[in-house]
Design an enzyme around this catalytic site. Structure first.
Site, PDB file in Angstrom:
ATOM      1  N   ASP A   1       1.049  -1.220  -0.026  1.00 43.24           N
ATOM      2  CA  ASP A   1      -0.044   0.080   0.040  1.00 43.24           C
ATOM      3  C   ASP A   1       0.884   1.245  -0.211  1.00 43.24           C
ATOM      4  OD1 ASP A   1      -2.288   1.681   0.595  1.00 43.24           O
ATOM      5  OD2 ASP A   1      -3.225   0.015   1.534  1.00 43.24           O
TER       6      ASP A   1
ATOM      7  N   GLU B   1      -6.533   3.528  -5.876  1.00 43.71           N
ATOM      8  CA  GLU B   1      -7.895   3.807  -5.153  1.00 43.71           C
ATOM      9  C   GLU B   1      -8.683   4.698  -5.635  1.00 43.71           C
ATOM     10  OE1 GLU B   1      -9.587   4.104  -0.711  1.00 43.71           O
ATOM     11  OE2 GLU B   1      -7.875   5.525  -1.266  1.00 43.71           O
TER      12      GLU B   1
ATOM     13  N   HIS C   1     -11.633  -2.303   3.076  1.00 40.29           N
ATOM     14  CA  HIS C   1     -11.637  -1.991   4.939  1.00 40.29           C
ATOM     15  C   HIS C   1     -12.198  -0.830   5.042  1.00 40.29           C
ATOM     16  CE1 HIS C   1      -8.391   0.054   3.150  1.00 40.29           C
ATOM     17  NE2 HIS C   1      -8.072   0.766   3.841  1.00 40.29           N
ATOM     18  N   ASP C   2     -12.977  -0.130   4.252  1.00 34.15           N
ATOM     19  CA  ASP C   2     -13.467   1.200   4.203  1.00 34.15           C
ATOM     20  C   ASP C   2     -14.988   1.099   4.112  1.00 34.15           C
ATOM     21  OD1 ASP C   2     -10.764   2.394   4.676  1.00 34.15           O
ATOM     22  OD2 ASP C   2     -10.666   2.743   2.665  1.00 34.15           O
TER      23      ASP C   2
ATOM     24  N   ASP D   1      -3.010   4.562  -2.201  1.00 29.42           N
ATOM     25  CA  ASP D   1      -3.943   5.179  -1.427  1.00 29.42           C
ATOM     26  C   ASP D   1      -4.574   6.710  -1.744  1.00 29.42           C
ATOM     27  OD1 ASP D   1      -5.333   4.921   1.256  1.00 29.42           O
ATOM     28  OD2 ASP D   1      -4.326   6.942   1.636  1.00 29.42           O
TER      29      ASP D   1
HETATM   30  C1  NOJ Z   1      -8.046   5.241   2.010  1.00 29.97           C
HETATM   31  C2  NOJ Z   1      -7.696   4.056   3.023  1.00 29.97           C
HETATM   32  O1  NOJ Z   1      -8.243   2.924   2.338  1.00 29.97           O
HETATM   33  C3  NOJ Z   1      -8.508   4.396   4.246  1.00 29.97           C
HETATM   34  O2  NOJ Z   1      -8.529   3.385   4.966  1.00 29.97           O
HETATM   35  C4  NOJ Z   1      -7.626   5.640   4.903  1.00 29.97           C
HETATM   36  O3  NOJ Z   1      -8.261   5.908   5.961  1.00 29.97           O
HETATM   37  C5  NOJ Z   1      -7.573   6.885   3.803  1.00 29.97           C
HETATM   38  N1  NOJ Z   1      -7.463   6.421   2.305  1.00 29.97           N
HETATM   39  C6  NOJ Z   1      -6.520   7.789   4.566  1.00 29.97           C
HETATM   40  O4  NOJ Z   1      -5.523   7.255   3.790  1.00 29.97           O
END
Ligand code: NOJ
Ligand code: CA
Length: 569
Positions: A127, A291, A354-355, A229
């Site tokens: 990541d 992402e 995971h979000d 990310d």
């Molecule tokens: C995206 C990540 O997937 C998330 O978990 C994170 O909080 C934010 N970017 C900030 O890095």
């Protein structure tokens, strides 16, 4: 369409093969880069496997589970951040990019994981958090120390509008102002995410150079690529004009605002092109995954570099897997967009991470959750897309939200409670078996509680059940590997008069055709795929009604939310 089953074949709706023409992607598997046919498995390292009994997952735990991943059919793992971090955002706030947090292990453990993964032909993707560092990173500590520090311009510092007033109305994604006042130098710094995640200033070439060096460090250690990310947030509009205020308030009670000055600015594409050129100097088809939450497929195409194919190989398509409703028409359109509107690039569908609450939770109706989840798996593995899955999807792990503010670990859920409960729910420990802490840890206290259903929902139990989600995933992944049409075939959406059924065909280089149909309704449907042929051999079928080995394509029955994958005879 709801009564179609009752009136039987009269209600059968033809699916015309002469329908939507998708862009044909002809390819030879042998010369394709590995990522084109891959199953990529996201590991949230805190939650996958604890090896030392502290209740937190770690690198040696991942190494212990590589055989399991191999058996599932995984080609690559993407590990969410494992670098030293104060863990405000559980690793997305990095204080040292070129090391491993002791909680997860050491660089030697990492190298061992790489070597063991390689033995099993599993690649490792890191990541890369490029938009921001931790406020404890030495760069930021220096930058904050004085207005004349050489690193001052590595972050985004501005005067307030007046006493106690930030430079503008920009909001953090995690709630409230995106500006934090620093009394040390009487200026504000910008943070798109938590206060402890100051944004780097990507207009400063030294930042790009430092970050590219960091990427090289990991490339030289043998990683197969990066998941970038929050990459659309690298640049902000330098005018610092206020964002437009929209009606209403958000889940944090702040005014709704547009984010056009804070996200997806065109400047980012220059950085990505240079990054791609740098990564391409390494052998082995290293991959850049983005992402990329974007408003539409046209924006997504830009992240590939469009017809130039010179940016990311795999920006994530969030249009399909995060479509708000389980609506056949919308899914058909979005899947077709991914086939026809990205100029020959390779789609990457994502349903879970995971979000976000897991897809079973988002799309489930409480009655047919398992069938719905199997259908989503069919879209993930039987379309032409590279497949990105999240640990636990394969056993239909639940989303277990905290029930009180005191339980919440994710700061977003503390700020936003109760409207926003944070992301703990989709990060609970992996459920391996029915023993203590679901086999995730020998410690009965785990960093997040194990979901209460772990005695029924776990790898061991599901391995024994032929109808389980785990065996469905294994079957689909194996088919995708072994069947030439599913592995490598062109894809054509089949236009359906039946609003509830989404269907497509895959055609192998040798001309063999596989048809796939998904019933998006809670009632059975009967459809005709007769344009593809008369009969077909069932390769996989889900739903309560077991499909026969040979099915008639003239009247194909699909149980509620059922799917079929069949090879035309
Ligand atoms: C995206 C990540 O997937 C998330 O978990 C994170 O909080 C934010 N970017 C900030 O890095
Ligand atoms: Ca541990």
């Amino acid at each position: 369409m709801k009564n179609s089953s009752a009136i039987g074949c009269l209600a059968c709706v033809l699916i015309w093969l002469s329908g939507v023409q998708a862009v044909a992607q002809s390819s030879k598997a042998s010369t394709d880069p590995w990522w084109k046919h891959a199953v990529i498995y996201e590991i949230y390292p805190r939650s996958f496997q604890d090896s030392n009994g502290d209740g937190i997952g770690d690198l040696n735990g991942i190494t212990q589970r590589l055989d399991y991943l191999k058996e599932l059919g995984v080609d690559a793992i993407w590990i969410a951040p494992i670098y030293p971090s104060p863990l405000v955002d559980f690793g997305y706030d990095i204080s040292d990019y070129q090391n491993i947090d002791p909680m997860y292990g050491t660089l030697a453990d990492f190298d061992r994981l790489m070597a063991e993964a390689k033995k099993r032909d599993i690649r490792v993707i890191m990541d890369a958090v490029l938009n921001h560092t931790s406020d404890k990173h030495p760069w930021f500590i220096e930058s904050a120390s004085s207005r004349t520090n050489p690193k001052r311009d590595w972050y985004i510092w501005r005067d307030g509008k007046g006493p106690g007033q930030p430079p503008n109305n920009w909001l953090s994604i995690f709630g409230h102002s995106a500006w934090e006042f620093s009394p040390q130098t009487n200026q504000y710094y910008y943070h798109c995410f938590y206060i402890q995640q100051p944004d780097l200033n990507w207009r400063n070439p030294q930042v790009e150079s430092a970050m590219f060096n960091m990427l090289r460090f990991w490339l030289e250690r043998g990683v197969a690529g990066f998941r970038l990310d929050a990459v659309p947030t690298l640049f902000e509009d330098p005018s610092l004009k206020d964002e437009k205020v929209l009606p209403g308030t958000d889940k944090f009670g702040d005014p709704n605002e547009s984010r056009v000055l804070q996200e997806n600015l065109p400047e980012v594409h220059g950085v990505i092109q240079r990054m791609r050129a740098m990564v391409d100097t390494y052998s082995g088809d290293r991959v850049l995954i983005g992402e990329t939450y974007l408003p539409n497929v046209e924006e997504l195409d830009k992240w590939y570099g469009g017809a130039k194919h010179n940016e990311l190989q795999l920006p994530m398509d969030m249009q399909v897997g995060f479509e708000p409703k389980l609506d056949a028409k919308e899914f058909r359109k979005r899947i077709n967009d991914a086939e026809t509107k990205i100029q020959g690039n390779q789609p990457l569908f994502v349903f879970d991470n995971h979000d976000n609450p897991r897809s079973a939770y988002r799309y489930g109706d409480g009655v047919h959750n398992k069938a719905i989840d199997k259908m989503l798996g069919t879209i993930l593995f039987a379309t032409r897309s590279t497949a990105l899955m999240y640990y636990g999807d394969e056993i239909e792990m639940p989303t277990t939200e905290p029930t009180s503010k005191e339980q919440v670990k994710d700061p977003e859920g503390i700020t936003g409670w109760p409207k926003e409960k944070g992301r703990d729910g989709e990060r609970t420990p992996m459920q391996w078996n029915s023993s203590t802490s679901a086999g995730f840890s020998t410690n009965p206290q785990t960093w997040l509680p194990v979901a209460p259903d772990y005695k029924q929902v776990n790898v061991e139990v599901e391995s024994r059940d032929p109808d389980s989600m785990l065996n469905w995933y294994k079957k689909l992944i194996a088919l995708r590997r072994s069947n030439p049409a599913l592995h490598d075939g062109n894809m054509t959406m089949l236009e359906s008069g039946n609003e509830q059924v989404v269907a497509w065909s895959r055609t192998a280089p040798d001309g063999k055709v596989v048809v796939v149909a998904c019933n998006f309704a809670p009632e059975p449907q009967v459809v005709s795929l007769q344009g593809a042929g008369k009969t077909a051999r069932t390769l996989a079928a889900s739903g309560r009604t077991a499909q026969k080995d040979t099915v008639s394509l003239n009247a194909l029955s699909l149980p509620p939310y059922g799917t079929i994958i069949a090879e035309v005879k």
